[in-house]
Design an enzyme around this catalytic site. Structure first.
Site, PDB file in Angstrom:
ATOM      1  N   TYR A  67      77.090  73.084  63.700  1.00  0.00           N
ATOM      2  CA  TYR A  67      77.413  72.079  64.719  1.00  0.00           C
ATOM      3  C   TYR A  67      77.781  70.736  64.076  1.00  0.00           C
ATOM      4  CZ  TYR A  67      76.806  75.149  68.588  1.00  0.00           C
ATOM      5  OH  TYR A  67      77.009  76.184  69.461  1.00  0.00           O
ATOM      6  N   GLN A 100      84.888  72.847  80.628  1.00  0.00           N
ATOM      7  CA  GLN A 100      84.078  73.812  79.875  1.00  0.00           C
ATOM      8  C   GLN A 100      83.930  73.358  78.430  1.00  0.00           C
ATOM      9  OE1 GLN A 100      85.529  78.071  81.045  1.00  0.00           O
ATOM     10  NE2 GLN A 100      87.197  76.656  81.394  1.00  0.00           N
ATOM     11  N   ASP A 103      83.583  68.957  73.626  1.00  0.00           N
ATOM     12  CA  ASP A 103      84.070  67.972  72.644  1.00  0.00           C
ATOM     13  C   ASP A 103      84.023  66.529  73.139  1.00  0.00           C
ATOM     14  OD1 ASP A 103      86.345  67.810  74.358  1.00  0.00           O
ATOM     15  OD2 ASP A 103      87.387  69.355  73.196  1.00  0.00           O
ATOM     16  N   HIS A 118      79.335  72.998  79.938  1.00  0.00           N
ATOM     17  CA  HIS A 118      78.745  73.650  78.760  1.00  0.00           C
ATOM     18  C   HIS A 118      78.107  72.653  77.801  1.00  0.00           C
ATOM     19  CE1 HIS A 118      81.574  77.330  79.526  1.00  0.00           C
ATOM     20  NE2 HIS A 118      80.567  77.269  80.365  1.00  0.00           N
ATOM     21  N   CYS A 150      62.530  66.776  67.114  1.00  0.00           N
ATOM     22  CA  CYS A 150      62.526  66.058  68.387  1.00  0.00           C
ATOM     23  C   CYS A 150      61.639  64.821  68.232  1.00  0.00           C
ATOM     24  CB  CYS A 150      61.969  66.984  69.473  1.00  0.00           C
ATOM     25  SG  CYS A 150      61.586  66.127  71.002  1.00  0.00           S
ATOM     26  N   CYS A 153      58.292  65.337  70.550  1.00  0.00           N
ATOM     27  CA  CYS A 153      57.217  66.332  70.379  1.00  0.00           C
ATOM     28  C   CYS A 153      57.235  67.008  69.011  1.00  0.00           C
ATOM     29  CB  CYS A 153      57.275  67.386  71.480  1.00  0.00           C
ATOM     30  SG  CYS A 153      58.587  68.581  71.227  1.00  0.00           S
ATOM     31  N   SER A 192      91.389  80.420  79.704  1.00  0.00           N
ATOM     32  CA  SER A 192      91.761  81.831  79.894  1.00  0.00           C
ATOM     33  C   SER A 192      91.140  82.392  81.171  1.00  0.00           C
ATOM     34  CB  SER A 192      91.307  82.647  78.687  1.00  0.00           C
ATOM     35  OG  SER A 192      89.907  82.492  78.519  1.00  0.00           O
ATOM     36  N   PRO A 217     100.292  77.801  78.389  1.00  0.00           N
ATOM     37  CA  PRO A 217     101.466  78.466  77.807  1.00  0.00           C
ATOM     38  C   PRO A 217     101.475  79.983  77.972  1.00  0.00           C
ATOM     39  CG  PRO A 217      99.932  77.814  76.074  1.00  0.00           C
ATOM     40  CD  PRO A 217      99.345  77.339  77.363  1.00  0.00           C
ATOM     41  N   ALA A 234      99.669  71.678  77.928  1.00  0.00           N
ATOM     42  CA  ALA A 234      99.068  70.667  78.799  1.00  0.00           C
ATOM     43  C   ALA A 234      99.580  69.266  78.473  1.00  0.00           C
ATOM     44  CB  ALA A 234      97.549  70.719  78.669  1.00  0.00           C
TER      45      ALA A 234
HETATM   46  N1  APR Z   1      97.935  73.624  76.736  1.00  0.00           N
HETATM   47  C1  APR Z   1      97.349  74.347  77.717  1.00  0.00           C
HETATM   48  N2  APR Z   1      96.743  75.533  77.495  1.00  0.00           N
HETATM   49  C2  APR Z   1      96.707  75.995  76.242  1.00  0.00           C
HETATM   50  C3  APR Z   1      97.299  75.298  75.157  1.00  0.00           C
HETATM   51  C4  APR Z   1      97.934  74.056  75.449  1.00  0.00           C
HETATM   52  N3  APR Z   1      98.528  73.318  74.500  1.00  0.00           N
HETATM   53  N4  APR Z   1      97.092  76.031  74.036  1.00  0.00           N
HETATM   54  C5  APR Z   1      96.410  77.132  74.399  1.00  0.00           C
HETATM   55  N5  APR Z   1      96.185  77.127  75.740  1.00  0.00           N
HETATM   56  C6  APR Z   1      95.497  78.126  76.573  1.00  0.00           C
HETATM   57  C7  APR Z   1      95.480  79.532  76.011  1.00  0.00           C
HETATM   58  O1  APR Z   1      96.702  80.194  76.303  1.00  0.00           O
HETATM   59  C8  APR Z   1      94.286  80.122  76.764  1.00  0.00           C
HETATM   60  O2  APR Z   1      94.686  80.595  78.039  1.00  0.00           O
HETATM   61  O3  APR Z   1      94.148  77.754  76.676  1.00  0.00           O
HETATM   62  C9  APR Z   1      93.372  78.911  76.973  1.00  0.00           C
HETATM   63  C10 APR Z   1      92.147  78.893  76.080  1.00  0.00           C
HETATM   64  O4  APR Z   1      91.325  79.964  76.432  1.00  0.00           O
HETATM   65  P1  APR Z   1      89.898  80.193  75.728  1.00  0.00           P
HETATM   66  O5  APR Z   1      90.041  80.037  74.247  1.00  0.00           O
HETATM   67  O6  APR Z   1      89.349  81.471  76.268  1.00  0.00           O
HETATM   68  O7  APR Z   1      89.040  78.925  76.201  1.00  0.00           O
HETATM   69  P2  APR Z   1      88.187  78.684  77.504  1.00  0.00           P
HETATM   70  O8  APR Z   1      88.828  79.331  78.689  1.00  0.00           O
HETATM   71  O9  APR Z   1      87.894  77.231  77.549  1.00  0.00           O
HETATM   72  O10 APR Z   1      86.848  79.439  77.139  1.00  0.00           O
HETATM   73  C11 APR Z   1      85.745  79.279  77.979  1.00  0.00           C
HETATM   74  O11 APR Z   1      84.291  80.290  76.318  1.00  0.00           O
HETATM   75  O12 APR Z   1      84.164  80.062  74.006  1.00  0.00           O
HETATM   76  C12 APR Z   1      83.468  79.903  75.231  1.00  0.00           C
HETATM   77  O13 APR Z   1      81.916  78.308  75.998  1.00  0.00           O
HETATM   78  C13 APR Z   1      83.172  78.439  75.379  1.00  0.00           C
HETATM   79  O14 APR Z   1      83.825  76.857  77.028  1.00  0.00           O
HETATM   80  C14 APR Z   1      84.257  77.985  76.325  1.00  0.00           C
HETATM   81  C15 APR Z   1      84.448  79.202  77.220  1.00  0.00           C
END
Ligand code: APR
Length: 243
Positions: A67, A100, A103, A118, A150, A153, A192, A217, A234
């Site tokens: 981390y 989600q 960062d 998250h 911590c 504690c 996703s 995309p 985005a």
């Molecule tokens: N602009 C928009 N979308 C994008 C870009 C971009 N420049 N680049 C990639 N993507 C899309 C990908 O095509 C994909 O659909 O972002 C999505 C990322 O998907 P994941 O990696 O599955 O991320 P996320 O949906 O946030 O995952 C959810 O899973 O890993 C765990 O807890 C973690 O919060 C996270 C959760």
């Protein structure tokens, strides 16, 4: 372009908007997804040993170093144009940001009160659950790289993020659900749509009457419930929607 105009119209007519973001909205800031970050020194590790309670119990130092390295990488990055557009949208219409991502980029871009489903990688909390929660910097300053204790504690401190198999904060979840139920438009950006329960929020918004707009995309699991899908990055699409 017609699709962009349609979404601009939807946003113009909305009294409440919810913006739901995932790892893709940070891609153009140079932040790799959790799994994409398992490279170099970390390529021999599984997510399960770095982001679970069992992994932390087995090797707190390893998890803490992972981390710390993620935090260091994130601190080098800046919010991209998508983040700034989302913050601008908040100044024009009642908009709740639900992310989600851990960062903290929405807050760094000036977003008002983002719901971090998250957690946030710059915060820590007590692993034993005494209730202490605070800024990770104060802890790291004591002895960088070693899992700190911590301050309340003396159990280990852990990152204030939701690990695999853990429940989301009830307060954060209730706020996110309420925002989705109230929204006229739900922008789904860079996710996703595979990780539940978070991925169920757009469907909740839709069942409560919101128009869903998916931005990214590649095809996602949430495209089917979208009124409009904007295929693109985005950082390029959002500024066109909120110009
Ligand atoms: N602009 C928009 N979308 C994008 C870009 C971009 N420049 N680049 C990639 N993507 C899309 C990908 O095509 C994909 O659909 O972002 C999505 C990322 O998907 P994941 O990696 O599955 O991320 P996320 O949906 O946030 O995952 C959810 O899973 O890993 C765990 O807890 C973690 O919060 C996270 C959760």
């Amino acid at each position: 372009m017609a699709d962009i105009d349609r979404v601009r119209e939807l946003l113009h007519g909305a009294s409440k908007v919810v913006v739901f973001t995932g790892a893709g909205v940070s891609a153009e800031s140079g932040i790799p997804t959790f799994r994409d970050a398992l490279t170099g020194l970390w390529s021999n590790y599984e997510a399960e040993s770095l982001a679970t309670e069992a992994g932390f119990t087995a090797d707190p130092s390893l998890v803490w170093r992972w981390y710390a390295s993620r935090r260091a990488a994130i601190r080098q990055c800046e919010p991209n144009a998508a983040y700034h557009a989302i913050t601008r949208l908040q100044s024009r219409v009642d908009t709740t940001v639900v992310t989600q991502n851990v960062d903290g980029l929405h807050a760094r871009a000036g977003a008002k009160d983002p719901i971090e489903l998250h957690g946030n990688i710059v915060r820590a909390r007590c692993f034993a659950g005494c209730g202490w929660r605070g800024d990770v910097d104060a802890l790291e300053a004591v002895d960088p790289g070693v899992p700190p204790h911590c301050p309340r504690c003396d159990a280990h401190a852990r990152p204030d993020v939701v690990w695999f198999g853990e429940r989301l904060s009830e307060v954060a979840w209730a706020r996110a659900e309420a925002a989705c139920r109230a929204a006229d438009v739900c922008l789904v950006i860079g996710t996703s749509g595979l990780v539940h329960p978070a991925a169920g929020l757009p469907a909740l918004a839709r069942s409560a009457g919101a128009s869903i707009v998916v931005i990214g995309p590649e095809a996602t699991r949430l495209d089917d419930i979208a009124e409009v899908v904007l295929r693109g990055r985005a950082g390029e699409v959002l500024p066109l929607l909120v110009s």
